[in-house]
Design an enzyme around this catalytic site. Structure first.
Site, PDB file in Angstrom:
ATOM      1  N   ILE A 174      -2.407  25.975  -5.979  1.00  0.00           N
ATOM      2  CA  ILE A 174      -3.201  24.934  -6.665  1.00  0.00           C
ATOM      3  C   ILE A 174      -2.864  24.911  -8.156  1.00  0.00           C
ATOM      4  O   ILE A 174      -2.682  23.840  -8.754  1.00  0.00           O
ATOM      5  CB  ILE A 174      -4.714  25.170  -6.429  1.00  0.00           C
ATOM      6  CG1 ILE A 174      -5.036  25.002  -4.937  1.00  0.00           C
ATOM      7  CG2 ILE A 174      -5.556  24.210  -7.275  1.00  0.00           C
ATOM      8  CD1 ILE A 174      -6.424  25.462  -4.516  1.00  0.00           C
ATOM      9  N   ARG A 254     -13.957  29.587  -7.140  1.00  0.00           N
ATOM     10  CA  ARG A 254     -15.133  30.099  -6.433  1.00  0.00           C
ATOM     11  C   ARG A 254     -16.260  30.280  -7.455  1.00  0.00           C
ATOM     12  O   ARG A 254     -16.010  30.650  -8.612  1.00  0.00           O
ATOM     13  CB  ARG A 254     -14.840  31.454  -5.762  1.00  0.00           C
ATOM     14  CG  ARG A 254     -14.069  31.361  -4.457  1.00  0.00           C
ATOM     15  CD  ARG A 254     -14.904  30.781  -3.294  1.00  0.00           C
ATOM     16  NE  ARG A 254     -14.148  30.669  -2.062  1.00  0.00           N
ATOM     17  CZ  ARG A 254     -13.465  29.584  -1.679  1.00  0.00           C
ATOM     18  NH1 ARG A 254     -13.439  28.511  -2.439  1.00  0.00           N
ATOM     19  NH2 ARG A 254     -12.826  29.566  -0.524  1.00  0.00           N
ATOM     20  N   GLU A 283     -24.173  28.798  -4.195  1.00  0.00           N
ATOM     21  CA  GLU A 283     -24.029  27.518  -3.484  1.00  0.00           C
ATOM     22  C   GLU A 283     -24.389  27.599  -2.001  1.00  0.00           C
ATOM     23  O   GLU A 283     -24.765  26.596  -1.392  1.00  0.00           O
ATOM     24  CB  GLU A 283     -22.600  26.980  -3.620  1.00  0.00           C
ATOM     25  CG  GLU A 283     -21.550  27.763  -2.842  1.00  0.00           C
ATOM     26  CD  GLU A 283     -20.158  27.143  -2.968  1.00  0.00           C
ATOM     27  OE1 GLU A 283     -19.715  26.907  -4.100  1.00  0.00           O
ATOM     28  OE2 GLU A 283     -19.525  26.907  -1.922  1.00  0.00           O
ATOM     29  N   ALA A 317     -13.678  19.489  -3.666  1.00  0.00           N
ATOM     30  CA  ALA A 317     -12.315  19.346  -4.198  1.00  0.00           C
ATOM     31  C   ALA A 317     -11.281  19.204  -3.077  1.00  0.00           C
ATOM     32  O   ALA A 317     -10.287  18.498  -3.216  1.00  0.00           O
ATOM     33  CB  ALA A 317     -11.970  20.530  -5.096  1.00  0.00           C
ATOM     34  N   PHE A 318     -11.517  19.873  -1.960  1.00  0.00           N
ATOM     35  CA  PHE A 318     -10.542  19.847  -0.850  1.00  0.00           C
ATOM     36  C   PHE A 318     -10.659  18.582  -0.005  1.00  0.00           C
ATOM     37  O   PHE A 318      -9.803  18.327   0.841  1.00  0.00           O
ATOM     38  CB  PHE A 318     -10.787  21.059   0.084  1.00  0.00           C
ATOM     39  CG  PHE A 318     -12.005  20.879   0.954  1.00  0.00           C
ATOM     40  CD1 PHE A 318     -13.275  21.090   0.458  1.00  0.00           C
ATOM     41  CD2 PHE A 318     -11.884  20.465   2.278  1.00  0.00           C
ATOM     42  CE1 PHE A 318     -14.406  20.906   1.257  1.00  0.00           C
ATOM     43  CE2 PHE A 318     -12.996  20.287   3.089  1.00  0.00           C
ATOM     44  CZ  PHE A 318     -14.261  20.503   2.565  1.00  0.00           C
TER      45      PHE A 318
END
Ligand code: NAI
Length: 351
Positions: A174, A254, A283, A317-318
């Site tokens: 990434i 993360r 989260e 995001a993915f």
């Protein structure tokens, strides 16, 4: 017999039966679509459960030999022991990160763990830039204003990215994609990664620096390393004191890479000029769910949401069509490969 490759070998083994935990409609849609498109001998039996995998829900996998999990499933020692006693011998993660799995216990129990190492680094890198642009140019504020017919510009002054320094922590798949995007914007890219590749730095035009220099030099910082004991709370009170005034931080890595309370304090003191996070330390109780009808009991998150210069997204995001297709294809392929060969190229081993 299991060691044999190909169609013959698979025909001699039982069709894998997979308990898919933490499923949303899109998981069901994509996994079902890919599974039914496979040749019959490669197809698996999928059972979908909305529940997160934990000590209470593990029993749902009682008729399955494989469990398929996502980032916030708790694949703890206790859960693994329960799964093992029910006959599960494979955990197929439909994500890249595996910090939620007790790999040592899995190894002890003879449970194998496979993952999807890269489903779309471009998706995450593009989203990181989307967050950076929104934060830097206050697009989230402008969007709300114009919907209220307020077209005034006061308070919306941003900065050019061109010529600014961005510091990346983690220069893997990434980080590399994100570097290319940042270079396209004319940014100066510095990176910290314990594994250096000088040739890569030369080709892409970035500079490796020490961890501290990321903090000293960067106008923007973006996190792209895995969560490990070394990277937990890499953004903390101490590292924040080294940062430039008004630094902006982006986190699509993360949640626990950031010590959230330290960042809240720095936002209050205006040391940090902006924060955009797609991941959050706590989260697990909130993300991927609609809790809009409930009272928010997480005071730290409530405080974060109160800042005008903070953007929070719920681990999306993915989330592109391409990534969802890749996740489903790789997950089903991992299961097939493991059942046929007894091993898999995407297997995760305890370090
Ligand atoms: P990768 O494994 O290709 O790259 C990670 C890089 O971090 C490696 O180059 C490694 O050497 C480096 N690294 C390891 N320890 C480090 C440390 N202490 N300090 C700095 N760098 C360190 O992983 P990839 O695919 O680039 O993903 C990075 C992370 O992004 C994943 O671990 C995952 O947590 C997160 N992610 C988030 C998603 C989202 O939707 N928000 C989706 C996919 C991944």
């Amino acid at each position: 017999m299991i060691k044999l490759l190909g169609r013959f070998a698979f025909n001699t083994i039982k069709q894998p039966s997979v308990a898919v935990f933490n499923t949303k409609k899109y998981d069901i849609d994509y996994l079902t679509k890919v599974n039914t498109s496979l040749p019959e001998e490669k197809q698996v039996k999928l059972s979908f459960f909305a529940e997160q995998l934990n000590e209470n829900s593990a029993r749902l996998a009682h008729e399955c030999d494989t469990v398929c999990c996502f980032v916030n499933d708790k694949v703890s020692a206790q859960v693994l022991r329960k799964l093992s006693s029910q006959g599960v011998n494979l955990v197929a993660l439909r994500c890249a990160g595996f910090n939620n799995v007790d790999l040592k216990e899995a190894d002890k129990l003879g449970i194998n763990v496979v993952r999807v190492p890269a489903y779309s680094p471009e998706a995450v890198a593009e989203f990181s830039m989307a967050l950076l642009l929104s934060l830097n140019r206050k697009i989230h504020k402008a969007y709300n204003r114009t919907r209220d017919h307020n077209f005034a510009l006061d308070g919306l002054v941003g900065s050019n990215l061109h010529g600014k320094t961005i510091g990346l922590i983690g220069l893997g798949k990434i980080g590399i994609c994100f570097t290319k995007i940042c270079k396209g914007f004319g940014m100066n890219v510095v990176a910290y990664d314990p594994h250096r590749d000088p040739k890569l730095a030369e080709t892409l035009g970035f500079t490796y620096v020490d961890e501290s220099d990321i903090f000293y030099q960067s106008d923007y910082i973006s996190l792209h390393c895995p969560l490990t004991p070394q990277t937990r709370h890499i953004i903390n009170d101490h590292s924040i004191t080294k940062m430039k005034e008004n630094v902006m931080i982006i986190n699509t890595g993360r949640g626990a890479l950031i010590e959230t309370k330290a960042v809240v304090n720095a936002l209050k003191k205006k040391k940090i000029g902006g924060l955009a996070i797609d991941v959050y330390e706590q989260e697990e109780k909130l993300f991927f769910k609609d809790v809009s009808q409930e009272v928010l009991t997480d005071d730290v998150l409530a405080r974060l949401l109160s800042f005008p210069n903070v953007i929070i997204t719920g681990h999306q995001a993915f989330f592109t069509h391409e990534a969802l297709m890749n996740i489903s294809q790789t997950t089903l392929n991992n299961i097939y490969e493991f059942k046929v060969k007894g091993s898999c190229v995407n297997q995760v081993h305890p370090s």
